[in-house]
Design a protein around this motif. Structure first.
Motif, PDB file in Angstrom:
ATOM      1  N   GLY A 302       0.844  -1.198   0.000  1.00  0.00           N
ATOM      2  CA  GLY A 302       0.000   0.000   0.000  1.00  0.00           C
ATOM      3  C   GLY A 302       0.871   1.236   0.000  1.00  0.00           C
ATOM      4  O   GLY A 302       0.998   1.944   1.005  1.00  0.00           O
ATOM      5  N   SER A 303       1.460   1.516  -1.140  1.00  0.00           N
ATOM      6  CA  SER A 303       2.467   2.580  -1.219  1.00  0.00           C
ATOM      7  C   SER A 303       1.871   3.971  -1.383  1.00  0.00           C
ATOM      8  O   SER A 303       2.588   4.959  -1.305  1.00  0.00           O
ATOM      9  N   ARG A 304       0.545   4.033  -1.620  1.00  0.00           N
ATOM     10  CA  ARG A 304      -0.137   5.338  -1.694  1.00  0.00           C
ATOM     11  C   ARG A 304      -1.293   5.364  -0.706  1.00  0.00           C
ATOM     12  O   ARG A 304      -2.092   4.429  -0.665  1.00  0.00           O
ATOM     13  N   LEU A 305      -1.406   6.414   0.072  1.00  0.00           N
ATOM     14  CA  LEU A 305      -2.562   6.633   0.934  1.00  0.00           C
ATOM     15  C   LEU A 305      -3.382   7.759   0.328  1.00  0.00           C
ATOM     16  O   LEU A 305      -2.914   8.891   0.237  1.00  0.00           O
ATOM     17  N   VAL A 306      -4.593   7.447  -0.101  1.00  0.00           N
ATOM     18  CA  VAL A 306      -5.508   8.439  -0.665  1.00  0.00           C
ATOM     19  C   VAL A 306      -6.570   8.680   0.400  1.00  0.00           C
ATOM     20  O   VAL A 306      -7.487   7.885   0.582  1.00  0.00           O
ATOM     21  N   ILE A 307      -6.460   9.786   1.123  1.00  0.00           N
ATOM     22  CA  ILE A 307      -7.248   9.978   2.334  1.00  0.00           C
ATOM     23  C   ILE A 307      -8.096  11.237   2.274  1.00  0.00           C
ATOM     24  O   ILE A 307      -7.674  12.279   1.763  1.00  0.00           O
ATOM     25  N   HIS A 308      -9.322  11.152   2.815  1.00  0.00           N
ATOM     26  CA  HIS A 308     -10.215  12.301   2.852  1.00  0.00           C
ATOM     27  C   HIS A 308      -9.640  13.371   3.783  1.00  0.00           C
ATOM     28  O   HIS A 308      -9.090  13.071   4.841  1.00  0.00           O
ATOM     29  N   GLU A 309      -9.770  14.615   3.365  1.00  0.00           N
ATOM     30  CA  GLU A 309      -9.214  15.740   4.120  1.00  0.00           C
ATOM     31  C   GLU A 309      -9.643  15.716   5.589  1.00  0.00           C
ATOM     32  O   GLU A 309      -8.840  16.004   6.489  1.00  0.00           O
ATOM     33  N   SER A 310     -10.885  15.348   5.847  1.00  0.00           N
ATOM     34  CA  SER A 310     -11.399  15.362   7.218  1.00  0.00           C
ATOM     35  C   SER A 310     -10.714  14.335   8.123  1.00  0.00           C
ATOM     36  O   SER A 310     -10.786  14.440   9.348  1.00  0.00           O
ATOM     37  N   GLN A 311     -10.072  13.341   7.526  1.00  0.00           N
ATOM     38  CA  GLN A 311      -9.405  12.285   8.293  1.00  0.00           C
ATOM     39  C   GLN A 311      -7.880  12.433   8.319  1.00  0.00           C
ATOM     40  O   GLN A 311      -7.201  11.709   9.051  1.00  0.00           O
ATOM     41  N   HIS A 312      -7.380  13.363   7.547  1.00  0.00           N
ATOM     42  CA  HIS A 312      -5.930  13.432   7.337  1.00  0.00           C
ATOM     43  C   HIS A 312      -5.141  13.650   8.627  1.00  0.00           C
ATOM     44  O   HIS A 312      -4.209  12.896   8.944  1.00  0.00           O
ATOM     45  N   GLU A 313      -5.486  14.669   9.387  1.00  0.00           N
ATOM     46  CA  GLU A 313      -4.691  14.982  10.575  1.00  0.00           C
ATOM     47  C   GLU A 313      -4.838  13.907  11.646  1.00  0.00           C
ATOM     48  O   GLU A 313      -3.871  13.552  12.336  1.00  0.00           O
ATOM     49  N   ALA A 314      -6.052  13.360  11.790  1.00  0.00           N
ATOM     50  CA  ALA A 314      -6.258  12.283  12.764  1.00  0.00           C
ATOM     51  C   ALA A 314      -5.407  11.071  12.405  1.00  0.00           C
ATOM     52  O   ALA A 314      -4.845  10.406  13.285  1.00  0.00           O
ATOM     53  N   PHE A 315      -5.312  10.791  11.119  1.00  0.00           N
ATOM     54  CA  PHE A 315      -4.481   9.666  10.698  1.00  0.00           C
ATOM     55  C   PHE A 315      -3.020   9.912  11.058  1.00  0.00           C
ATOM     56  O   PHE A 315      -2.339   9.031  11.591  1.00  0.00           O
ATOM     57  N   MET A 316      -2.520  11.097  10.750  1.00  0.00           N
ATOM     58  CA  MET A 316      -1.128  11.399  11.043  1.00  0.00           C
ATOM     59  C   MET A 316      -0.833  11.293  12.538  1.00  0.00           C
ATOM     60  O   MET A 316       0.214  10.768  12.951  1.00  0.00           O
ATOM     61  N   GLN A 317      -1.749  11.747  13.365  1.00  0.00           N
ATOM     62  CA  GLN A 317      -1.551  11.665  14.808  1.00  0.00           C
ATOM     63  C   GLN A 317      -1.521  10.218  15.281  1.00  0.00           C
ATOM     64  O   GLN A 317      -0.820   9.892  16.250  1.00  0.00           O
TER      65      GLN A 317
END
Length: 495
Positions: A302-317
């Motif tokens: 899974g070399s690309r993460l295509v993520i919805h903006e609303s979930q982006h920061e929560a994912f990074m944390q």
């Protein structure tokens, strides 16, 4: 070789040295090459030479293929039940020698021992799975009306060539070998010159387990010297190849001269699509192994993460602390991430990330070449995340084949679909969402050979895999894999 023995002793595992002969395995025995030249085999975790393999020649290929053809004339005449018994015995043989094969795979490829062990057990499972199918290959009849009987027989194609990659040497070789043997075919395997040791050892163990001479042969060396001779050989009826797009195209052209069938599993740049209703903790945990398993050296990673903006920061944390907790080190030391397979490939990965740094892209973690922290040796690259990439960026479009996650941010399902499909590759994809009907609708539109939902690596040996677009064609694993090694013959009788 002293360093190899010391490593194995410290790890408390078997010393594989007695099994590391520099010869081919042809027609049921170890055979010297017609050339005296050898190729050094390096342990990527320590950068030390641990063995040498024969640098094969076209003459060696000729010997192997002719022997394989001779074996085919006998192997295909065994009853399907007898072939099944052989395959079940081979599965037991892999399990019985699991530690030896796992140590060899770990040292040869650089991956952690636990991952190598999983590969070996996976190979045993593949052999057992196709053993169970060997006596269930059935034909059909065609209704021609009164006075005729028309039978469609499924027959083995003949001698098959298997060109295996360096990232999963034994597992990938067996993935094609097991259905080929179940179908009644014989095989000549050309492993990567970087990782030939486990496949050669496996062939010799198969012989000791009673597999008839010549059914499985292994010839080692460089692709341009023996790979071409194998894929273009007049007696080879089918070629199974896993590797790069460029080499896959070359293999297909080579096989075309002999009108052989071809199965190609080539590159991937697989997206993990995270919708706004996804369970982010689950995604963060899953993506650790989707991209960093085998140090990212996985075709379906899974070399690309295509993520919805609303979930982006929560994912990074949730994700970045997990990445920073990962440990690196030699495969026999029990670390999370092992070595990159070769110095040349490590340089390729580093070049992509260095270019990203020069262009001012957001490197959220990692990004550097490193060493085993205990020994100061080895070929390692830090697990890396590069954030908010545009669709046209080389990090999105090109296969890095390393521990580098490329993150793309979207605001709708339509945009996510466009991003997911917006490369030349189409091997795998995953969708994370609590709304399964929504995920299924999106899965139907993603152009990839395998799409999973809410778990990245799912399906195991039972679920067919293969590519679209530049990721290749044909399917491996599952019942469908048998089709690669069978052809239909119609026999019609007038009563």
């Amino acid at each position: 070789m002293t360093e190899l023995k010391t490593l194995c002793k410290q790890a408390g595992v078997v010393d594989p040295t007695p099994h590391l002969t520099p010869r081919h395995f042809i027609d049921g025995q170890w055979q010297a090459s017609t050339s005296d030249e050898t190729i050094d085999v390096t342990d990527p975790g320590s950068e030390s030479v641990i063995a040498r393999i024969a640098r094969g020649t076209p003459e060696d290929v000729e010997t192997a293929v002719v022997g394989s053809q001779r074996a085919f004339d006998q192997w295909r005449r065994l009853t399907p039940a007898a072939r099944a018994e052989h395959l079940f015995r081979l599965a037991d043989t892999v399990r019985d020698h699991g530690e030896l094969l796992s140590v060899i795979e770990c040292l040869d490829s650089g991956k952690p021992y636990a991952e190598a062990e999983a590969d070996i057990q996976g190979a045993a499972s593949q052999l057992a799975y196709y053993a169970g199918l060997a006596d269930k290959i059935e034909g059909t009849t065609t209704p021609l009306g009164e006075g005729f009987v028309s039978i469609n027989r499924r027959e083995p194609v003949g001698v098959t060539a298997h060109i295996a990659p360096w990232n999963f040497p034994l597992l990938t070789a067996v993935r094609g070998l097991a259905p080929a043997l179940a179908a009644g075919c014989t095989a000549v395997i050309k492993p990567s010159e970087l990782t030939s040791l486990s496949t050669r050892t496996l062939a010799s163990l198969f012989s000791e387990a009673g597999l008839p001479d010549g059914v499985v042969n292994v010839v080692t060396g460089y692709g341009q010297e023996i790979g071409d001779a194998l894929t273009a050989h007049r007696l080879v009826q089918h070629v199974t190849f896993t590797g790069s797009v460029a080499t896959g195209k070359h293999v297909m052209k080579s096989a075309a001269d002999n009108v052989s069938s071809v199965l190609l599993e080539l590159g991937g740049k697989s997206p993990a699509v995270v919708l706004e209703d996804a369970d982010i903790e689950q995604v963060a945990e899953d993506m650790i192994w989707a991209i960093y398993y085998n140090a990212g050296q996985v075709c379906t990673a899974g070399s690309r993460l295509v993520i919805h903006e609303s979930q982006h920061e929560a994912f990074m944390q949730a994700f970045l602390p997990r990445v920073k907790d990962l440990t690196l080190g030699h495969g026999l030391k029990g670390r999370d991430i092992g070595a990159i397979n070769s110095a040349g490939h490590l340089a390729k990965i580093a070049a992509y990330v260095d270019d990203a740094k020069k262009r001012g892209l957001a490197i959220r973690c990692g990004g550097k070449v490193t060493r085993d922290p205990e020994s100061g040796k080895g070929l390692f690259f830090e697990p890396t995340v590069i954030d908010r990439l545009e669709q046209g960026d080389p990090l999105v479009q090109e296969e890095i084949f390393g521990p580098v996650l490329a993150v793309q941010v979207v605001n709708s399902d339509e945009e996510a679909l466009a991003m997911a499909n917006g490369t030349d590759y189409g091997l795998a994809a995953c969708i994370y969402s609590r709304d399964v009907p929504r995920a299924l609708r999106l899965a139907a539109e993603i152009d990839a050979g395998q799409v999973t939902i809410n778990q990245y690596f799912a399906g195991g040996i039972y679920a067919p895999v293969g590519g679209t677009k530049h990721s290749g064609f044909g399917r491996e694993k599952g019942v469908l894999a048998l089709d690669n090694y069978l052809r239909n013959k119609n026999v019609t009788v007038k009563l």
